[in-house]
Scaffold this motif. Structure first.
Motif, short mmCIF file in Angstrom:
data_model
loop_
_atom_site.label_atom_id
_atom_site.label_comp_id
_atom_site.label_asym_id
_atom_site.label_seq_id
_atom_site.Cartn_x
_atom_site.Cartn_y
_atom_site.Cartn_z
N ASP A 1 -7.99 -90.66 75.73
CA ASP A 1 -8.68 -91.02 76.97
C ASP A 1 -9.01 -89.72 77.67
O ASP A 1 -8.11 -88.98 78.10
N LEU A 2 -10.30 -89.40 77.80
CA LEU A 2 -10.71 -88.10 78.33
C LEU A 2 -10.49 -87.97 79.82
O LEU A 2 -10.68 -86.89 80.38
N GLY A 3 -10.06 -89.05 80.47
CA GLY A 3 -9.76 -88.96 81.89
C GLY A 3 -8.42 -88.34 82.19
O GLY A 3 -8.12 -88.04 83.35
N ASP A 4 -7.59 -88.12 81.18
CA ASP A 4 -6.23 -87.62 81.38
C ASP A 4 -5.88 -86.73 80.20
O ASP A 4 -5.85 -87.21 79.06
N PRO A 5 -5.59 -85.46 80.41
CA PRO A 5 -5.28 -84.58 79.27
C PRO A 5 -4.01 -84.98 78.53
O PRO A 5 -3.81 -84.54 77.39
N LEU B 1 -16.67 -103.63 69.38
CA LEU B 1 -16.87 -102.82 70.58
C LEU B 1 -17.71 -103.57 71.62
O LEU B 1 -17.43 -103.51 72.83
N ARG B 2 -18.73 -104.30 71.16
CA ARG B 2 -19.62 -104.99 72.10
C ARG B 2 -19.02 -106.29 72.62
O ARG B 2 -19.57 -106.90 73.54
N ALA B 3 -17.89 -106.69 72.06
CA ALA B 3 -17.26 -107.94 72.50
C ALA B 3 -16.57 -107.80 73.85
O ALA B 3 -16.17 -108.80 74.45
N HIS B 4 -16.42 -106.57 74.35
CA HIS B 4 -15.73 -106.34 75.62
C HIS B 4 -16.66 -105.66 76.60
O HIS B 4 -17.30 -104.65 76.27
N ASP B 5 -16.73 -106.19 77.83
CA ASP B 5 -17.51 -105.51 78.86
C ASP B 5 -16.88 -104.17 79.21
O ASP B 5 -17.58 -103.17 79.42
N LYS B 6 -15.55 -104.16 79.30
CA LYS B 6 -14.80 -102.95 79.57
C LYS B 6 -13.76 -102.77 78.46
O LYS B 6 -12.89 -103.63 78.29
N ILE B 7 -13.84 -101.69 77.77
CA ILE B 7 -13.00 -101.46 76.58
C ILE B 7 -11.76 -100.67 76.96
O ILE B 7 -11.87 -99.59 77.56
N SER B 8 -10.60 -101.22 76.63
CA SER B 8 -9.34 -100.60 76.99
C SER B 8 -8.73 -99.87 75.79
O SER B 8 -9.18 -100.01 74.65
N ILE B 9 -7.65 -99.14 76.06
CA ILE B 9 -6.91 -98.49 74.99
C ILE B 9 -6.35 -99.54 74.03
O ILE B 9 -6.37 -99.37 72.81
#
Length: 740
Positions: A680-684, A485-493
């Motif tokens: 992804d909680l940004g999209d139901p 998890l910490r290996a990415h600045d921004k974590i994608s799907i």
């Protein structure tokens, strides 16, 4: 003759398409208040849309009976201790043990105090199951083989079934250790159990000698799992993310059932346990959640040999066996729980021992999950689990507002610290007695950690002085998850999918490297250079095509037994083959013995391991995903029910767990990652699920095992929540009609 015909039918079931299976679903003359729409996708995953909560749960009961009727029937036999009625006299000892453990002990009081809302949901669900069973025109193929028939599902069987997933993980530890309690060295073994902090799990037994009771008990509990959440500041989508992958027994049908629900009170999608009316892991429009088994010790063992006779209540139970005569068996109960010595399957001898279990007292797991499915905020989610007791779960959540967190869903006894030297407590000593409990709303929780990521992998809970347990997962899996998890600045799907399928075990590479150094120092007359290269250059990756994993595992197989005084694995306590034990003690114990003996053990282990490893170039040549129906356990004909036998990656403590014991040959993983979920909680609509298996338990169904390919290819089933998206992606539509 009827059994033979049923067996032939089960061995060669007629192929049923999704459309044919759905055509068998009764839709008319039902006890619904208004028409109910059920949309199905091509994997026979349903999305139920009802105008009332009653109708939603009635339809849900019908769906469970349609997809998993035989499995529900077997579950009822399991928690009632009636497996001998299915499997014959060989299961009598198991039934006696299950009746002593008594999953349904608290059911009368639970039923009496059940909240009205939960009661109404359960009653509607029961009505749906029973209505479907009454209207079946054809019984599932395995009913005839197993001698099953649809039984009327009652509130008592449902509530007892809600305890099916409540098995205390420490029972497995006790079963492994108690037969050795009178032997020399037990105190050392017990203290090392506490230090290593791990119990035997299904798949850890030597192949061909599974511990049937242990596998059933842990398979019935949510025994493993990973769950992790990502805050918006670390998310590539700008919204909170949630991922979860349960680890359970690898057999068909799966212990999970996938579906979506919509009514005035519920709007949710996720995984359910067949026969229970609740989403256990899933997503609503505002919040997503997953869980990992806390490995909480919800039981204690008490020596009750000195209790007054009037405190021991003796009864008898009659166990019926298929094709055999009935027999009567003794059950003894005390204020500290049932006496487990009477169960021959538990192999407990000596003074009488009672098992005090939190699950023998009333609690309300169903209400907890029904409330969790409607939670919109962290506080509501935590409050939902106030009535929850067993089995202890680390519930990880993420919400639409961007919060992430973790709660301790458990009812933890207030008691003295776990004893050294011996797990058995003295019932006559008041200091050993429980002094009440703490629940989820009283125990510590984590909300919005500064790092922006949060993970759980059966690791030891922090922040409380209450003794929670002593059989937590090895630390290397949780460290690996945080590292990824910490290996990415921004974590994608895509990053979450990669983490869920990661097969690397850094601690294994460390142990392999140190063993390689010890072997090189031996100056063997014939140097095993090829074997050493495989060992020393291996990076700990258990991918199916990994080159070094088989060499490492073969070396462990031949090194561990002689190091601990056994000729083979079966001579040793199960604990000694567990990963936490090996990483904690193996190198320490190896270096503690005299050099001459150490060198002798290493020489012999290397010679044997080199021969074994030469037969398996890649890990997947040795490590297999052999998945099939529960009937695959049967002798002689079992192989006919195996669906796949494929190379597979993963190991005991890799994020993609595929557990095994000490192995030196081709073997099957029988316990591991058998489902995945990402939201992804940004999209139901941004929810993806997959089961290692299929939705439909009907042998011959197109949806019996059609998700195995998805699982292997790291693909998922899309589970939207918006009504219009569901309509577009779930093309098979049926309407349940009310009776006139």
């Amino acid at each position: 003759m009827a059994i033979l015909r049923s067996l032939i039918r089960a061995l060669r079931p007629p192929r049923r398409t999704t459309a044919e299976r759905l055509a068998a679903f009764p839709t008319a003359g039902l006890a619904v208040e208004k028409d109910v729409t059920i949309r199905w996708n091509d994997y026979q995953v349903p999305f139920i849309d009802a105008e009332s909560d009653h109708d939603l749960f009635f339809a849900l009961g019908m769906v469970h009976a349609h997809l998993r009727g035989p499995q529900i029937a077997l579950f009822i036999h399991f928690f009632q201790g009636r497996l001998a009625e299915v499997f014959g006299p060989v299961a009598k000892r198991l039934d006696h043990a299950l009746r002593i453990l008594d999953y349904g002990a608290a059911v009368p009081e639970i039923e009496r105090t059940l909240p009205d809302e939960t009661r109404h949901c359960c009653e509607a669900f029961l009505g749906g199951i029973n209505s479907y069973n009454e209207r079946m025109t054809e019984l599932p193929p395995e009913f005839g083989v197993l001698g099953l028939k649809p039984e009327r599902h009652t509130m008592a069987t449902l509530l007892a079934g809600s305890r099916l997933a409540s098995t205390d993980f420490t029972w497995i530890t006790y079963m492994s250790l108690l037969p050795r309690r009178a032997r020399p060295g037990f105190t050392r073994l017990w203290n090392r159990t506490i230090e290593a902090g791990e119990s035997p799990t299904p798949g850890a037994h030597a192949e061909g000698t599974p511990g049937m009771l242990e596998d059933l008990l842990v398979g019935a509990g949510r025994a493993g799992s990973n769950s992790f959440a990502v805050a918006p500041q670390r998310s590539a989508t700008g919204a909170a993310l949630l991922a979860n992958d349960p680890h359970l027994g690898l057999s068909l049908p799966s212990l999970w059932l996938l579906g979506g629900l919509r009514s005035p009170s519920f709007h949710v999608a996720g995984f359910m346990i067949p026969g229970l009316p609740a989403i256990m892991l899933g997503r609503n429009p505002d919040l997503a959640w997953g869980g990992t088994n806390m490995r909480a010790s919800s039981s204690d063992l008490y020596d009750v040999g000195d209790l007054p006779a009037e405190q021991i209540v003796t009864s008898e139970t009659t166990i019926k066996a298929r094709g055999w005569r009935s027999s009567r068996h003794r059950i003894r109960r005390t204020p500290f729980g049932p006496i487990i010595n009477d169960a021959k399957a538990l192999n407990v001898h000596g003074r009488p021992l009672a098992l005090r279990w939190v699950g023998h007292e009333p609690s309300d797991e169903l209400t907890a999950f029904l409330k969790a499915a409607r939670a919109r905020t962290p506080d509501e989610f935590r409050a939902a689990f106030a009535p929850y007791a067993v089995s202890g779960q680390n519930m990880v959540f993420a919400d639409r507002a961007g919060n992430i967190g973790k709660i301790m869903a458990v009812r933890a006894p207030l008691r003295a610290p776990f004893p050294k030297d011996d797990p058995v407590l003295n019932a006559a000593d008041p200091a050993t007695h429980w002094r009440g409990f703490q629940c989820a709303t009283e125990l510590p929780w984590v909300v919005n950690p500064p790092a922006g990521v949060l993970a759980s992998a059966n690791d030891r809970p922090l922040g409380t002085d209450v003794p929670i347990g002593f059989t937590f997962g090895a630390d290397d899996r949780i460290r690996r998850l945080y590292g990824l998890l910490r290996a990415h600045d921004k974590i994608s799907i895509d990053n979450l999918r990669a983490i869920q399928t990661d097969t690397n075990a850094p601690d294994a590479a460390k142990v392999a490297g140190e063993l390689a150094q010890q072997i090189e120092a031996l100056n063997l007359p014939v140097r095993p250079d090829k074997f050493l290269r495989r060992l020393s250059r291996w990076n700990g990756d258990y991918a199916a095509d990994a080159f070094g994993a088989a060499a490492f595992e073969a070396l462990l197989f031949h090194l561990v037994p002689p190091l601990y005084g056994g000729k083979r694995q079966a001579d040793l306590p199960d604990l000694l083959g567990q990963w936490s034990y090996l990483t904690t003690f193996l190198l320490r114990d190896l270096m503690a013995i005299k050099p001459a003996k150490r060198n002798k053990i290493l020489r012999r282990a290397v010679a044997k391991a080199e021969r074994d490893a030469a037969r398996y170039r890649q890990w997947g040549d040795m490590h297999r995903l052999r998945i099939g129906h529960t009937l695959a356990r049967l002798p002689l004909i079992g192989r006919a029910f195996v669906v796949e036998d494929l190379p597979v990656g993963g190991s005991r403590q890799t994020p993609m767990k595929m557990a095994h014991g000490l192995v030196n040959r081709r073997h099957a993983a029988t316990f591991g990652q058998m489902a995945r979920h990402i939201s992804d909680l940004g999209d139901p609509d941004a929810n993806w699920f997959v089961i290692l298996g299929g939705q439909d338990a009907w042998l011959g169904s197109a949806n019996y095992a059609d998700q195995i390919g998805l699982w292997l290819r790291r693909q998922y089933i899309h589970m939207p929540l918006r009504r219009e998206t569901v309509a577009a992606e779930f093309p098979h539509v049926m309407t349940l009609k009310a009776s006139a």
